[in-house]
Motif scaffolding. Structure first.
Motif, PDB file in Angstrom:
ATOM      1  N   LEU A  16       0.809  -1.215   0.000  1.00  0.00           N
ATOM      2  CA  LEU A  16       0.000   0.000   0.000  1.00  0.00           C
ATOM      3  C   LEU A  16       0.847   1.272   0.000  1.00  0.00           C
ATOM      4  O   LEU A  16       0.338   2.349  -0.322  1.00  0.00           O
ATOM      5  N   LEU A  17       2.106   1.164   0.350  1.00  0.00           N
ATOM      6  CA  LEU A  17       3.002   2.323   0.364  1.00  0.00           C
ATOM      7  C   LEU A  17       3.650   2.587  -0.991  1.00  0.00           C
ATOM      8  O   LEU A  17       4.234   3.650  -1.199  1.00  0.00           O
ATOM      9  N   LEU A  18       3.552   1.640  -1.902  1.00  0.00           N
ATOM     10  CA  LEU A  18       4.189   1.756  -3.207  1.00  0.00           C
ATOM     11  C   LEU A  18       3.274   2.503  -4.172  1.00  0.00           C
ATOM     12  O   LEU A  18       2.052   2.459  -4.051  1.00  0.00           O
ATOM     13  N   ARG A  62      14.545   3.551  -9.279  1.00  0.00           N
ATOM     14  CA  ARG A  62      13.480   3.403  -8.291  1.00  0.00           C
ATOM     15  C   ARG A  62      14.013   3.648  -6.877  1.00  0.00           C
ATOM     16  O   ARG A  62      13.367   4.279  -6.068  1.00  0.00           O
ATOM     17  N   PHE A  63      15.228   3.176  -6.593  1.00  0.00           N
ATOM     18  CA  PHE A  63      15.834   3.405  -5.278  1.00  0.00           C
ATOM     19  C   PHE A  63      16.020   4.888  -5.030  1.00  0.00           C
ATOM     20  O   PHE A  63      15.709   5.396  -3.953  1.00  0.00           O
ATOM     21  N   VAL A  64      16.496   5.611  -6.029  1.00  0.00           N
ATOM     22  CA  VAL A  64      16.702   7.048  -5.883  1.00  0.00           C
ATOM     23  C   VAL A  64      15.359   7.771  -5.731  1.00  0.00           C
ATOM     24  O   VAL A  64      15.227   8.690  -4.921  1.00  0.00           O
ATOM     25  N   LEU A  65      14.348   7.344  -6.482  1.00  0.00           N
ATOM     26  CA  LEU A  65      13.035   7.971  -6.397  1.00  0.00           C
ATOM     27  C   LEU A  65      12.398   7.762  -5.029  1.00  0.00           C
ATOM     28  O   LEU A  65      11.807   8.680  -4.460  1.00  0.00           O
ATOM     29  N   TRP A  66      12.534   6.557  -4.479  1.00  0.00           N
ATOM     30  CA  TRP A  66      11.919   6.252  -3.193  1.00  0.00           C
ATOM     31  C   TRP A  66      12.712   6.869  -2.070  1.00  0.00           C
ATOM     32  O   TRP A  66      12.286   7.146  -1.018  1.00  0.00           O
TER      33      TRP A  66
END
Length: 66
Positions: A16-18, A62-66
């Protein structure tokens, strides 16, 4: 399943956090595969990535975005 990969229960807690698929452009890659790839990279620290986790660039972006 490798010891660093998420179980079904663990993934259900964070799903739900994604982000959802409501953005324009290409749809997201499978979140579970990307999260497991990031965990694999952080746990092992090796400079390469197995093919089962997809492109290294996808994981990095994705790691940088999150």
């Amino acid at each position: 399943m490798a010891p660093h990969e998420l179980t079904d229960v663990q993934f259900a807690l964070i799903v739900l956090l994604l982000p959802t698929g409501t953005r324009r452009g290409r749809p997201w890659n499978d979140h579970r595969r990307v999260v497991n790839g990031v965990f694999w990279k952080l746990n092992t620290g090796v400079p390469w990535l197995p093919d089962r986790y997809g492109s290294w660039k996808t994981l990095y972006d994705r790691f940088v975005l999150w």
